[in-house]
Motif scaffolding. Structure first.
Motif: not given
Length: 156
Positions: A70-76, A88-97
């Motif tokens: 759920e948290l991963r989905q909300r982050a996405e 950069e977007a992929i890296e930002a998403r990884r860091l946010l996850d």
């Protein structure tokens, strides 16, 4: 066969005992109903484990897995700046996850809501009302949460 209706109160008990943010409790309880319906027919009394203990453990495992999804989905679903390159977007998403995973594991529910609630679009007044805290108490929760996350992220 376990009578599921006798164990419905177990769902709320397990949800409250976990570090699930309050704003996700209703969804967690719904997920818990599904998990209970799946776990009940699989119970085998010949192992000597009480039905309630078996169901509570299955709920904990299932809800922990659900919470991470759920948290991963909300982050996405969070919009990232369109000015970022694809990499950069992929890296930002990884860091946010990573941040959300660490926050869910390390912070208590009020700290989690105080810190990440704004990320999901909640205003300070709404967060204070949900947590039943004053603005200064909300700021203290955010400070505590940031401190814990900084310490945890240094270890990674």
């Amino acid at each position: 066969m376990i009578d599921v209706t006798e164990h419905l109160g177990l769902i709320a008990h397990v949800v409250r005992s976990m570090s699930i943010p309050p704003y996700l409790h209703d969804e967690a309880c719904s997920e818990g109903l599904v998990l209970l319906a799946i776990a009940a027919p699989r119970y085998d009394p010949s192992y000597g484990v009480p039905a309630g203990a078996y169901l509570a453990q299955r709920l904990r495992w299932g809800l922990k897995s659900w919470q991470q999804r759920e948290l991963r989905q909300r982050a996405e679903e969070l919009p990232l700046d369109a000015a970022l390159s694809h990499e950069e977007a992929i890296e930002a998403r990884r860091l946010l996850d990573q941040l959300i995973y660490v926050a869910a594991r390390r912070l208590n529910a009020p700290e989690y809501v105080a810190l990440l609630g704004a990320v999901y679009g909640a205003r300070q007044e709404e967060l204070a009302a949900v947590l039943r805290k004053s603005a200064s108490q909300l700021a203290a929760l955010r400070y505590s949460a940031r401190t814990k996350l900084r310490q945890e992220l240094r270890l990674l």
